[in-house]
Design an enzyme around this catalytic site. Structure first.
Site, PDB file in Angstrom:
ATOM      1  CG  HIS A 123      -2.078  -0.888   1.141  1.00 22.68           C
ATOM      2  ND1 HIS A 123      -1.998  -2.231   1.465  1.00 22.68           N
ATOM      3  CD2 HIS A 123      -3.365  -0.672   0.763  1.00 22.68           C
ATOM      4  CE1 HIS A 123      -3.184  -2.795   1.284  1.00 22.68           C
ATOM      5  NE2 HIS A 123      -4.025  -1.885   0.859  1.00 22.68           N
ATOM      6  CE  LYS A 127      -3.999  -0.424   4.745  1.00 23.72           C
ATOM      7  NZ  LYS A 127      -5.319   0.132   5.045  1.00 23.72           N
TER       8      LYS A 127
HETATM    9  P1  NAP Z   1      -6.437  10.068   4.044  1.00 28.81           P
HETATM   10  O1  NAP Z   1      -6.101  10.645   2.709  1.00 28.81           O
HETATM   11  O2  NAP Z   1      -5.487  10.260   5.188  1.00 28.81           O
HETATM   12  O3  NAP Z   1      -7.877  10.645   4.433  1.00 28.81           O
HETATM   13  C1  NAP Z   1      -8.418  10.586   5.715  1.00 28.81           C
HETATM   14  C2  NAP Z   1      -9.237  11.864   5.894  1.00 28.81           C
HETATM   15  O4  NAP Z   1      -9.964  11.771   7.125  1.00 28.81           O
HETATM   16  C3  NAP Z   1      -8.354  13.112   5.983  1.00 28.81           C
HETATM   17  O5  NAP Z   1      -8.977  14.140   5.211  1.00 28.81           O
HETATM   18  C4  NAP Z   1      -8.408  13.431   7.480  1.00 28.81           C
HETATM   19  O6  NAP Z   1      -8.224  14.790   7.762  1.00 28.81           O
HETATM   20  C5  NAP Z   1      -9.833  13.024   7.787  1.00 28.81           C
HETATM   21  N1  NAP Z   1     -10.091  12.850   9.212  1.00 28.81           N
HETATM   22  C6  NAP Z   1      -9.251  12.485  10.218  1.00 28.81           C
HETATM   23  N2  NAP Z   1      -9.914  12.451  11.399  1.00 28.81           N
HETATM   24  C7  NAP Z   1     -11.189  12.795  11.138  1.00 28.81           C
HETATM   25  C8  NAP Z   1     -12.363  12.965  11.933  1.00 28.81           C
HETATM   26  N3  NAP Z   1     -12.341  12.770  13.255  1.00 28.81           N
HETATM   27  N4  NAP Z   1     -13.539  13.325  11.334  1.00 28.81           N
HETATM   28  C9  NAP Z   1     -13.584  13.545  10.010  1.00 28.81           C
HETATM   29  N5  NAP Z   1     -12.505  13.428   9.190  1.00 28.81           N
HETATM   30  C10 NAP Z   1     -11.331  13.060   9.743  1.00 28.81           C
HETATM   31  O7  NAP Z   1      -6.680   8.492   3.941  1.00 28.81           O
HETATM   32  P2  NAP Z   1      -7.315   7.666   2.727  1.00 28.81           P
HETATM   33  O8  NAP Z   1      -6.235   7.087   1.881  1.00 28.81           O
HETATM   34  O9  NAP Z   1      -8.391   8.458   2.080  1.00 28.81           O
HETATM   35  O10 NAP Z   1      -7.946   6.433   3.537  1.00 28.81           O
HETATM   36  C11 NAP Z   1      -8.929   6.621   4.535  1.00 28.81           C
HETATM   37  C12 NAP Z   1      -9.255   5.284   5.196  1.00 28.81           C
HETATM   38  O11 NAP Z   1      -9.888   4.438   4.228  1.00 28.81           O
HETATM   39  C13 NAP Z   1      -8.053   4.483   5.702  1.00 28.81           C
HETATM   40  O12 NAP Z   1      -8.398   3.788   6.869  1.00 28.81           O
HETATM   41  C14 NAP Z   1      -7.790   3.493   4.569  1.00 28.81           C
HETATM   42  O13 NAP Z   1      -7.136   2.316   5.033  1.00 28.81           O
HETATM   43  C15 NAP Z   1      -9.213   3.194   4.170  1.00 28.81           C
HETATM   44  N6  NAP Z   1      -9.392   2.681   2.814  1.00 28.81           N
HETATM   45  C16 NAP Z   1     -10.317   1.709   2.677  1.00 28.81           C
HETATM   46  C17 NAP Z   1     -10.608   1.224   1.433  1.00 28.81           C
HETATM   47  C18 NAP Z   1     -11.670   0.182   1.289  1.00 28.81           C
HETATM   48  O14 NAP Z   1     -11.923  -0.254   0.166  1.00 28.81           O
HETATM   49  N7  NAP Z   1     -12.298  -0.236   2.380  1.00 28.81           N
HETATM   50  C19 NAP Z   1      -9.935   1.722   0.307  1.00 28.81           C
HETATM   51  C20 NAP Z   1      -8.982   2.714   0.496  1.00 28.81           C
HETATM   52  C21 NAP Z   1      -8.726   3.218   1.751  1.00 28.81           C
HETATM   53  P3  NAP Z   1      -6.728  15.327   8.119  1.00 28.81           P
HETATM   54  O15 NAP Z   1      -5.944  15.124   6.875  1.00 28.81           O
HETATM   55  O16 NAP Z   1      -6.988  16.743   8.488  1.00 28.81           O
HETATM   56  O17 NAP Z   1      -6.234  14.493   9.279  1.00 28.81           O
END
Ligand code: NAP
Length: 212
Positions: A123, A127
């Site tokens: 990844h 992540k």
């Molecule tokens: P990312 O780019 O770090 O996005 C996370 C977002 O959540 C950021 O904008 C962050 O803001 C925000 N955030 C943090 N704390 C929060 C809160 N309390 N309330 C609301 N928003 C908040 O990560 P990503 O790559 O998009 O991935 C997000 C999650 O999805 C991870 O756990 C990843 O493993 C998972 N994921 C799952 C799948 C699936 O198919 N299930 C696929 C891809 C990713 P800040 O930047 O200000 O902290």
């Protein structure tokens, strides 16, 4: 539908926002530091962090709103019970890509014919959790004690290999999410089907695809 989106400015969240709006949904983005106000919404979607997701989901359920969660690295069972108590739905999937769900299913089939397996999940370096939710779910599906190896590097999106070793042969089943677009059809499907699910917790896209 009116949809609250926790993490709307994240890498996956911003792609989901664009896709939901293109499909005609109204999106209320909720970021870190915002009030988790989902009142008046038909559903909430969370793609944030393992630390943030439980509080977001709890807040949504307490406001009477069912949830779709893609955030990995947390345990949804307790909040599934809360959803059930309130007559709501909590849908969580470690992977919303259809190819990844098929990769896990094929791995389960192969596991019946090979004595040993190991999993390599790769990844993007950002992540936060390791091993990935998909790797843990795959290990559980194939049984035994498959070792999981986690790689975190820039340039990667989400990739997994399940390697089987037998007598003079190996089998490798590999899936690559090359773009976050791969998660969008699964997220849209979950949002669309959320109200038709049984009350409480449902885990895994396979349950929406008739692949169980
Ligand atoms: P990312 O780019 O770090 O996005 C996370 C977002 O959540 C950021 O904008 C962050 O803001 C925000 N955030 C943090 N704390 C929060 C809160 N309390 N309330 C609301 N928003 C908040 O990560 P990503 O790559 O998009 O991935 C997000 C999650 O999805 C991870 O756990 C990843 O493993 C998972 N994921 C799952 C799948 C699936 O198919 N299930 C696929 C891809 C990713 P800040 O930047 O200000 O902290």
């Amino acid at each position: 539908m009116k949809i609250a989106l926790f993490g709307a400015e994240g890498k996956v969240g911003s792609a989901i926002r664009a896709r939901l709006e293109a499909a005609g949904h109204e999106v209320r983005g909720i970021e870190l530091g915002d009030e988790p106000d989902v009142s008046g919404c038909d559903a909430a979607v969370d793609f944030t962090t393992p630390d943030a997701a439980p509080a977001n989901v709890r807040a949504a359920l307490e406001q009477g709103v069912s949830c779709v969660v893609g955030t990995t690295g947390w345990e949804p069972a307790e909040l599934g019970a809360l959803a059930e108590e309130r007559g709501l739905r909590l849908f969580a999937a470690p992977n919303f890509s259809i190819g990844a769900v098929l990769m896990m299913r094929f791995a389960r089939e192969a596991a019946a014919h090979f004595p040993r397996a190991e999993i390599v999940e790769l990844h993007n370096e950002a992540k936060k959790d390791a091993p990935s939710g998909t790797a843990k779910a795959t290990a559980e599906l194939i049984g035994g004690d498959a070792a999981i190896h986690s790689v975190r590097l820039p340039g990667l999106v989400a990739h997994q290999e399940v390697l089987f070793g037998g007598h003079g042969e190996t089998l490798t089943i590999r899936h690559d999410s090359l773009d976050r677009a791969s998660f969008m059809p699964g997220v849209l499907l979950a949002v669309r089907k959320l109200d038709s699910l049984q009350e409480g917790l449902t885990v895994g896209l396979e349950s929406l695809l008739g692949l169980e």
